[in-house]
Design a protein around this motif. Structure first.
Motif, PDB file in Angstrom:
ATOM      1  N   MET A 178       0.854  -1.191   0.000  1.00 45.80           N
ATOM      2  CA  MET A 178       0.000   0.000   0.000  1.00 45.80           C
ATOM      3  C   MET A 178       0.887   1.237   0.000  1.00 45.80           C
ATOM      4  O   MET A 178       1.804   1.346   0.811  1.00 45.80           O
ATOM      5  CB  MET A 178      -0.905  -0.001   1.236  1.00 45.80           C
ATOM      6  N   ASP A 179       0.637   2.153  -0.946  1.00 42.13           N
ATOM      7  CA  ASP A 179       1.354   3.427  -0.911  1.00 42.13           C
ATOM      8  C   ASP A 179       0.386   4.521  -0.451  1.00 42.13           C
ATOM      9  O   ASP A 179      -0.676   4.213   0.111  1.00 42.13           O
ATOM     10  CB  ASP A 179       2.031   3.723  -2.253  1.00 42.13           C
ATOM     11  N   SER A 180       0.705   5.786  -0.705  1.00 48.48           N
ATOM     12  CA  SER A 180      -0.129   6.865  -0.164  1.00 48.48           C
ATOM     13  C   SER A 180      -1.550   6.860  -0.730  1.00 48.48           C
ATOM     14  O   SER A 180      -2.438   7.510  -0.189  1.00 48.48           O
ATOM     15  CB  SER A 180       0.527   8.222  -0.418  1.00 48.48           C
ATOM     16  N   THR A 181      -1.765   6.099  -1.807  1.00 41.48           N
ATOM     17  CA  THR A 181      -3.121   5.952  -2.327  1.00 41.48           C
ATOM     18  C   THR A 181      -4.061   5.421  -1.248  1.00 41.48           C
ATOM     19  O   THR A 181      -5.232   5.792  -1.208  1.00 41.48           O
ATOM     20  CB  THR A 181      -3.124   4.947  -3.509  1.00 41.48           C
ATOM     21  N   GLY A 182      -3.523   4.582  -0.380  1.00 39.24           N
ATOM     22  CA  GLY A 182      -4.320   3.990   0.695  1.00 39.24           C
ATOM     23  C   GLY A 182      -4.885   5.034   1.650  1.00 39.24           C
ATOM     24  O   GLY A 182      -5.974   4.855   2.202  1.00 39.24           O
ATOM     25  N   ILE A 183      -4.149   6.135   1.831  1.00 38.66           N
ATOM     26  CA  ILE A 183      -4.613   7.210   2.723  1.00 38.66           C
ATOM     27  C   ILE A 183      -5.905   7.798   2.160  1.00 38.66           C
ATOM     28  O   ILE A 183      -6.925   7.882   2.852  1.00 38.66           O
ATOM     29  CB  ILE A 183      -3.545   8.333   2.822  1.00 38.66           C
TER      30      ILE A 183
ATOM     31  N   THR B 187       6.436  13.344   0.922  1.00 35.61           N
ATOM     32  CA  THR B 187       6.764  13.153   2.341  1.00 35.61           C
ATOM     33  C   THR B 187       7.150  11.698   2.593  1.00 35.61           C
ATOM     34  O   THR B 187       8.095  11.409   3.336  1.00 35.61           O
ATOM     35  CB  THR B 187       5.552  13.531   3.218  1.00 35.61           C
ATOM     36  N   ILE B 188       6.437  10.776   1.945  1.00 39.17           N
ATOM     37  CA  ILE B 188       6.744   9.351   2.104  1.00 39.17           C
ATOM     38  C   ILE B 188       8.113   9.025   1.490  1.00 39.17           C
ATOM     39  O   ILE B 188       8.932   8.338   2.099  1.00 39.17           O
ATOM     40  CB  ILE B 188       5.615   8.491   1.504  1.00 39.17           C
ATOM     41  N   MET B 189       8.396   9.575   0.310  1.00 37.68           N
ATOM     42  CA  MET B 189       9.720   9.344  -0.309  1.00 37.68           C
ATOM     43  C   MET B 189      10.818   9.831   0.634  1.00 37.68           C
ATOM     44  O   MET B 189      11.819   9.151   0.846  1.00 37.68           O
ATOM     45  CB  MET B 189       9.832  10.090  -1.641  1.00 37.68           C
ATOM     46  N   GLN B 190      10.626  11.023   1.208  1.00 39.75           N
ATOM     47  CA  GLN B 190      11.646  11.593   2.100  1.00 39.75           C
ATOM     48  C   GLN B 190      11.801  10.771   3.372  1.00 39.75           C
ATOM     49  O   GLN B 190      12.905  10.606   3.876  1.00 39.75           O
ATOM     50  CB  GLN B 190      11.260  13.037   2.473  1.00 39.75           C
TER      51      GLN B 190
ATOM     52  N   ARG C 201       3.013   2.549   9.218  1.00 39.09           N
ATOM     53  CA  ARG C 201       3.828   3.767   9.247  1.00 39.09           C
ATOM     54  C   ARG C 201       3.175   4.869   8.395  1.00 39.09           C
ATOM     55  O   ARG C 201       3.133   6.027   8.800  1.00 39.09           O
ATOM     56  CB  ARG C 201       5.195   3.407   8.669  1.00 39.09           C
ATOM     57  N   ILE C 202       2.666   4.490   7.229  1.00 40.11           N
ATOM     58  CA  ILE C 202       2.024   5.464   6.337  1.00 40.11           C
ATOM     59  C   ILE C 202       0.761   6.037   6.984  1.00 40.11           C
ATOM     60  O   ILE C 202       0.535   7.251   6.968  1.00 40.11           O
ATOM     61  CB  ILE C 202       1.685   4.804   4.977  1.00 40.11           C
ATOM     62  N   LEU C 203      -0.045   5.164   7.591  1.00 37.43           N
ATOM     63  CA  LEU C 203      -1.302   5.622   8.183  1.00 37.43           C
ATOM     64  C   LEU C 203      -1.043   6.474   9.420  1.00 37.43           C
ATOM     65  O   LEU C 203      -1.736   7.454   9.672  1.00 37.43           O
ATOM     66  CB  LEU C 203      -2.195   4.421   8.518  1.00 37.43           C
ATOM     67  N   GLU C 204       0.014   6.112  10.156  1.00 36.15           N
ATOM     68  CA  GLU C 204       0.382   6.859  11.360  1.00 36.15           C
ATOM     69  C   GLU C 204       0.862   8.268  10.993  1.00 36.15           C
ATOM     70  O   GLU C 204       0.373   9.271  11.513  1.00 36.15           O
ATOM     71  CB  GLU C 204       1.497   6.092  12.084  1.00 36.15           C
ATOM     72  N   MET C 205       1.823   8.350  10.050  1.00 36.37           N
ATOM     73  CA  MET C 205       2.423   9.651   9.739  1.00 36.37           C
ATOM     74  C   MET C 205       1.449  10.599   9.054  1.00 36.37           C
ATOM     75  O   MET C 205       1.617  11.813   9.117  1.00 36.37           O
ATOM     76  CB  MET C 205       3.693   9.483   8.884  1.00 36.37           C
TER      77      MET C 205
END
Lengths: 103, 162
Positions: free
Chosen positions: A56-61, B116-119, A89-93
């Motif tokens: 899952m990448d940022s698309t999931g957000i 932001t994710i890449m960084q 980690r993605i969902l947290e940040m």
């Protein structure tokens, strides 16, 4: 990405299976919204189970917040469960957990 | 010889999965952990998605994405360098574009978290963009560095046991 649902004791479990990226999200959105329209009126809450999400990448957000808004129209709170370490980690940040807590 | 690879693909959504898998496979000789692999795949996916969605938009003729990778070996681990180039419309205001939650496509369920994710997921990140010419994203990740510290300890244990 395949999506299936199961309703148990007024809880709707939405299980995602596969990879979530910009390309796969379009169909996933359509499928999840169909499930929302079918089950939301009879659900007290919806839990998105991410245990079978292999990527899952940022698309999931955007996907999760979009579904949160959809269920919100029916007054149904949304939760997520079993994210992988990377997804977590993605969902947290991105602060997703403030809207959609971990079940 | 330093290992490298160069890949040129059409800026199509269906190539997002291929691009991140190809880069992850290229990194395998460095024996990355699952978490490191997941970080690399995610960062590449973000960069390639930007090319597909923003650089060329939804034009009928998809543009090109160039992905170049290089492995710099150091001791037990190494550094993976990734360069992702498009020849699209470029970014007018890079500082704004990389800010968390900033997106030019508001109605599209876009999170604005790609850069932001890449960084966050890579050790080094830089971006150069020229309007109407295109954008280059450079990212590096050190891989296997934790193990360089662990391996001597394991050898030491063996010596103690022997």
């Amino acid at each position: 990405m395949r999506i299936c649902a199961e309703q148990r004791d007024n809880v709707l479990y939405v299980r995602l299976n596969g990879e979530m990226d910009e390309y796969s999200a379009a169909l996933a959105r359509r499928d999840a919204d169909r499930l929302a329209e079918t089950y939301a009126a009879t659900s007290e809450r919806a839990i998105f189970d991410l245990s079978k999400v292999s990527f899952m990448d940022s698309t999931g957000i955007g996907f999760l917040i979009g579904r949160y808004k959809k269920f919100q129209r029916y007054g149904v709170p949304v939760y997520v469960t079993n994210p992988s370490a990377g997804t977590d980690r993605i969902l947290e940040m991105s602060g997703v957990y403030t809207l959609i807590p971990k079940a | 010889m330093e290992n490298f690879m160069k890949l040129e693909i059409a800026a199509l959504g269906e190539n997002e999965s291929f691009a991140r898998s190809a880069v992850a496979a290229f990194a395998l000789p460095l024996s990355p952990s699952l978490m490191e692999l997941s970080d690399i795949k995610t960062a590449v996916s973000e960069a390639v998605t930007n090319c597909v969605v923003h650089a060329y938009g939804r034009e009928t003729d998809a543009g090109k994405i160039r992905i170049e990778c290089r492995i710099e070996k150091t001791g037990f681990g190494g550094t993976l360098h990734i360069e992702i180039t498009d020849f699209g419309r470029g970014i007018d205001d890079v500082e704004k574009a990389i800010a968390p939650f900033y997106t030019t496509l508001k109605g599209d369920e876009r999170s604005g978290m790609g850069f932001t994710i890449m960084q966050t997921f890579m050790d080094e990140f830089s971006i150069e963009s020229e309007p109407t010419k295109g954008t280059v994203v450079k990212m590096s990740k050190r891989i296997g560095m934790e193990r360089t510290a662990e391996i001597p300890r394991a050898e030491e244990r063996e010596r103690v046991n022997a």
